[in-house]
Scaffold this active site. Sequence first.
Site, PDB file in Angstrom:
ATOM      1  CG  ASP A   7       7.508  -6.685   2.400  1.00 45.98           C
ATOM      2  OD1 ASP A   7       6.853  -7.675   2.017  1.00 45.98           O
ATOM      3  OD2 ASP A   7       7.000  -5.568   2.604  1.00 45.98           O
ATOM      4  CE1 TYR A  34       9.122   4.596   0.757  1.00 42.48           C
ATOM      5  CE2 TYR A  34       7.004   3.948  -0.157  1.00 42.48           C
ATOM      6  CZ  TYR A  34       7.848   4.095   0.924  1.00 42.48           C
ATOM      7  OH  TYR A  34       7.423   3.711   2.167  1.00 42.48           O
ATOM      8  CE  LYS A  51      11.412   6.079   5.750  1.00 44.16           C
ATOM      9  NZ  LYS A  51      12.387   7.007   5.208  1.00 44.16           N
TER      10      LYS A  51
HETATM   11  C1  F6R Z   1       5.490   1.768   4.618  1.00 44.38           C
HETATM   12  C2  F6R Z   1       4.574   0.856   3.961  1.00 44.38           C
HETATM   13  C3  F6R Z   1       3.165   1.256   3.783  1.00 44.38           C
HETATM   14  C4  F6R Z   1       2.884   1.630   2.330  1.00 44.38           C
HETATM   15  C5  F6R Z   1       1.425   2.104   2.125  1.00 44.38           C
HETATM   16  C6  F6R Z   1       1.108   2.343   0.654  1.00 44.38           C
HETATM   17  O1  F6R Z   1       6.775   1.241   4.637  1.00 44.38           O
HETATM   18  O2  F6R Z   1       4.946  -0.200   3.540  1.00 44.38           O
HETATM   19  O3  F6R Z   1       2.783   2.301   4.656  1.00 44.38           O
HETATM   20  O4  F6R Z   1       3.754   2.649   1.910  1.00 44.38           O
HETATM   21  O5  F6R Z   1       0.516   1.128   2.600  1.00 44.38           O
HETATM   22  O6  F6R Z   1       1.405   1.159  -0.026  1.00 44.38           O
HETATM   23  P1  F6R Z   1       1.185   0.953  -1.588  1.00 44.38           P
HETATM   24  O7  F6R Z   1       1.966   2.031  -2.261  1.00 44.38           O
HETATM   25  O8  F6R Z   1       1.698  -0.425  -1.826  1.00 44.38           O
HETATM   26  O9  F6R Z   1      -0.305   1.092  -1.812  1.00 44.38           O
HETATM   27 MG    MG Z   2       5.377  -4.497   2.574  1.00 41.81          MG
HETATM   28 MG    MG Z   3       8.169  -4.060   6.273  1.00 34.56          MG
END
Ligand code: F6R
Ligand code: MG
Ligand code: MG
Length: 373
Positions: free
Chosen positions: A12, A229, A232
Amino acid sequence: MVKTTVSLIKADIGSIPGHVTVPKPLLDVAETKMAEAKETGLIKSYYVFHAGDDTELLMTHSHGENSEDIHRLAWNTFMACADKAKKMKLYGAGQDLLVDAFSGNLKGMGPGVAEMEFEERGSDPVIVYAADKTEPAAFNYLLYKIFADPGNTSGLVIDPRLTCGFSFEVLDGLKNRSVTLSTPDELYSLLALIGATEHYMIKKVTRNSDGEVAAVSSTTKINYIAGKYVGKDDPVCLIRAQSGLPSVGEITSPFLHTYLVAGWMRGSHWGPFFPVSLKNSKCTLFDGPPRIIGLGIQVANGKLAADDDGTPLVIDLFDDPSFDQARQEAMQLASYMRRQGVFQPARLGPGAMEYTTLPQCLADLEHRFKKEG
Ligand code: F6R
Ligand code: MG
Ligand code: MG
């Protein structure tokens, strides 16, 4: 006999909007880098695609698994994409590139890798699965169905070349060790392990009669690497088909239905696996549902089989009404699970939540607890 290596390497490195999908300008950068590498002869063929917010590089070459040159090529390609993503202010630009410089092998650096080297058979079909908003253990149930469940794979009963069964190399993600179990003899022990998806994930499947590689999947543990974190480890998997291996149809038929996998919103929820075509490879609803795309390719003389212009022939397997029932089931399950909000079992159990942003929220409450008498 020259062997062929198929490498699927993903990261990613930026998406739009938020974590939904990869825009074309980013894929174009990857495409250019891959075309250059093909020009120099480093790789023999390639196909660039995306699974949700993950950019995926599918390559064929003759350098074997874990080749420094191939891993460096993938790293440099992702770096170039990250530059572009930063300029475009894409979301999460460079997200999975966790170290400053490449050092010989992508292991521990963020990108996910699934690679297999084999001697080409007369004709060699390979199925590529790539998923977003879930984790490598999401493939445990799938690989069990394909390689060890005769209810799914009739060939295990009907085809004498498959009745020998298959061996599963299983990684213990918490203790960083692995074990190999042979089915059908050790089926119950295998299920005892891989049913615990928080802990164990299938790394590789081989045929018992001759040790021939049948499937490999990426088993990166990105949160352990980053120490925080970072989403995933959206997994990828390569599965060889036909002529003494499960058929293409036995590899796709687990998706007559859906099943629940861990991930989805904030990597913190159980959600149904949603098999989609490349066109629908975008995680929209509640950042999901966790999506999987399935591509069919054939490897021919070291390359992806191609049309007369040299364009790889890539068949988008889930672009088919046969999978409508699984999609409907998935959406019913999605709505059922979402009605339960952040309450378990919609939310992952405490062990898995350790690797999300929740512990920070809980830490802030710690000083307010009073001892009960
Ligand atoms: C799960 C994922 C998304 C983010 C969510 C919050 O793998 O990538 O569900 O966890 O959109 O993202 P942030 O913390 O970047 O605002
Ligand atoms: Mg992403
Ligand atoms: Mg992804």
